[in-house]
Design a protein around this motif. Structure first.
Motif, PDB file in Angstrom:
ATOM      1  N   ARG A 123      -8.926  56.131 -26.802  1.00 22.70           N
ATOM      2  CA  ARG A 123      -9.723  57.302 -26.451  1.00 22.70           C
ATOM      3  C   ARG A 123     -10.963  56.912 -25.649  1.00 22.70           C
ATOM      4  O   ARG A 123     -11.928  57.669 -25.562  1.00 22.70           O
ATOM      5  N   ARG A 124     -10.932  55.727 -25.042  1.00 22.66           N
ATOM      6  CA  ARG A 124     -12.049  55.316 -24.192  1.00 22.66           C
ATOM      7  C   ARG A 124     -12.174  56.254 -22.997  1.00 22.66           C
ATOM      8  O   ARG A 124     -11.185  56.809 -22.516  1.00 22.66           O
ATOM      9  N   ALA A 125     -13.394  56.402 -22.534  1.00 21.73           N
ATOM     10  CA  ALA A 125     -13.643  57.251 -21.367  1.00 21.73           C
ATOM     11  C   ALA A 125     -14.949  56.826 -20.717  1.00 21.73           C
ATOM     12  O   ALA A 125     -15.802  56.187 -21.357  1.00 21.73           O
ATOM     13  N   SER A 126     -15.107  57.194 -19.462  1.00 19.77           N
ATOM     14  CA  SER A 126     -16.357  56.941 -18.744  1.00 19.77           C
ATOM     15  C   SER A 126     -16.695  58.172 -17.921  1.00 19.77           C
ATOM     16  O   SER A 126     -15.799  58.854 -17.422  1.00 19.77           O
ATOM     17  N   PHE A 127     -17.981  58.438 -17.804  1.00 21.81           N
ATOM     18  CA  PHE A 127     -18.462  59.393 -16.826  1.00 21.81           C
ATOM     19  C   PHE A 127     -18.924  58.586 -15.617  1.00 21.81           C
ATOM     20  O   PHE A 127     -19.680  57.609 -15.766  1.00 21.81           O
ATOM     21  N   VAL A 128     -18.493  58.974 -14.442  1.00 23.60           N
ATOM     22  CA  VAL A 128     -18.846  58.284 -13.204  1.00 23.60           C
ATOM     23  C   VAL A 128     -19.553  59.264 -12.282  1.00 23.60           C
ATOM     24  O   VAL A 128     -19.170  60.439 -12.196  1.00 23.60           O
ATOM     25  N   CYS A 129     -20.578  58.789 -11.599  1.00 22.14           N
ATOM     26  CA  CYS A 129     -21.329  59.630 -10.670  1.00 22.14           C
ATOM     27  C   CYS A 129     -21.550  58.896  -9.358  1.00 22.14           C
ATOM     28  O   CYS A 129     -21.988  57.742  -9.353  1.00 22.14           O
TER      29      CYS A 129
END
Length: 207
Positions: A123-129
């Motif tokens: 369930r890993r996740a990243s927010f990228v901008c």
């Protein structure tokens, strides 16, 4: 990451926030508030939303910033960001907003993510901008930020916007929907990119 070894500085004056997303406009407006800029949203100027057909966050941010700067004749700041989930091969990624459908229903988008993760333990996740500052003459600077974490279900908290209620940053136990905006401004992917832009292109307003 910056496009040039000697970034262009942004002077005092009007800055277009090249977004029609009220949450993003509010959050970016809060971040630039200390720098004496007269911020105006693209929607308030009647600017059309360009087609975001880039393959990366960087591509889409550049499309939005350059379109706004050229049309308004003012410097423009655009953000393209989204949720990247390794177990979903990086989805929703650049299609993060589209997962919310034409009505921009992020409750629907969050359910779609959860349904896609059914049976998966990762369930890993990243927010990228990707943040792009563009000028009417075509010059631009690009900055990219990221925050890593994991996804929870059900959604928690009513702060923030988008996928914030299901995202927990590494080292915390609260979702982005549960933390106060000022705290999120310190730790988010957008804050990471914004710190880079401040160091390269901005200076605090004098009292």
């Amino acid at each position: 990451m910056m496009d040039a070894a000697a970034p262009r500085r942004l002077g005092a004056g009007r800055l277009v926030i090249a977004s029609h997303n009220a949450g993003k406009v509010r959050e970016i407006g809060d971040l630039v508030a200390p720098f004496g800029l007269d911020v105006v949203a693209a929607g308030a100027l009647g600017l059309a939303e360009p087609e975001e057909n880039g393959a990366t966050f960087r591509d889409n941010a550049l499309i939005k910033a350059e379109a706004a700067a050229a049309t308004a004749g003012l410097p423009a700041l655009a953000d393209d960001s989204g949720l990247v989930v390794p177990a979903l091969d990086g989805a929703p990624g650049v299609f993060s907003a589209r997962w919310a459908g034409p009505g921009k229903d992020f409750a629907l988008a969050m359910r779609r993510v959860e349904e896609a993760l059914a049976g998966k333990s990762d369930r890993r996740a990243s927010f990228v901008c990707a943040l792009v500052l563009a000028w009417p003459d075509g010059h631009h600077e690009v900055f990219e930020g990221v925050v890593h974490g994991h996804l929870v279900w059900p959604p928690r908290g009513s702060n923030g916007f988008g996928y914030d209620p299901i995202f927990v940053a590494d080292g915390d136990n609260r979702t982005f929907g549960e933390i106060e905006p000022k705290e999120k401004h310190r730790i988010s992917h957008r804050a990471d990119a914004f710190r880079q832009m401040v160091a390269a292109c901005l200076a605090p307003a004098r009292p």
